[in-house]
Design a protein around this motif. Sequence first.
Motif: not given
Length: 355
Positions: A199-207, A223-233, A289-297
Amino acid sequence: MPRKPRPLVASGIMRAPPRQTGGGRERESLVQLAHQSMRRGSKSFALASRLFDKSTRERAWLLYAWCRRCDDIADGQDHGGGLKLDESTARNRIEAIRVLTRRALEGQPTAEVAFDAIGQVATEAGLSADMTEDVIDGFALDAEGWRPRSEADLMRYCYHVAGAVGVMLARAMGVPADDHDTLDRACDLGLYFQLVNIARDVSEDDAAGRCYLPVEWLVEADIPPGEHMRPDFREQLVGMVARLLDMAEAHKAAALFGAGRLPFRQRWAVIAAAEIYGATARDIRQRGPAAWDHKPRTGYFAKLGLIAQAFFAAFKTAPQPDPMPRWTRGELMTMIRMAGPIAPMPTTPLPDEEM
């Protein structure tokens, strides 16, 4: 008369090399280097591990060093740095992990501190080759670019990379091999950690070109494959991650219930680690929605506060969850064994067969 070629080594004196626990290294040196690896790779686990008694603490460090090194070899990283994946060498990297681990368990030197460490803790805690193979199979999935299609696939992966490690840590704590109830709860703790990590690393894994959200979940959310990080979704993503965290909470509750069977210091350490991860899970939920703007610390002093809370919680017995988590260690292990290669047919004749 021509002379017979002389063998380099007389067969009568050939012997298997003697076992050398820890690859022949001094245990104190292995422990020190393993501790350095944990402090560098996970400050949260390093802090929680301090709550263990000395023997358990050192075994936890040794086990962590092996897990960290295997992960780095599989991903081409150094203590969780940038991914340097190269699929053309993935199979070779995983085979190297298997060979080095096998040598370590056989009591042979590996020239790798982390693998000598697993040989040391395996001897002390009675860890088996099957346990290490379960973990290595998870690294193999990552190296080959695997992704889960279903929730069952996701949980099988979580078992490989974390649930099986939880079982190994429980054995390092001294939990007997036949205490399946406590080992099941240790597996739950590992599953909890890994679900929060995902859950924490969704954005990092996508990159890095990875996604651990099941394909079936993405299809349900359109959600089309590979597009889950798009703002629309983003709203659909928040819903899926909430689903992950709900599953994580169920396994956390089961793990805390099982921790009641452990000695006080071990129970305190388990509760503290769970609560530190719980702070991360709460932060993800709160930020939406802002959960992946920066990594939780979670700051150092906040962690100390959670450790203090865990101290008082360790005097109480957590209630048994009702219901228990959907996915059990037994079910996950059965699925993994069923998915493995078919065992070879026996070739030994039956007792009443004529030769």
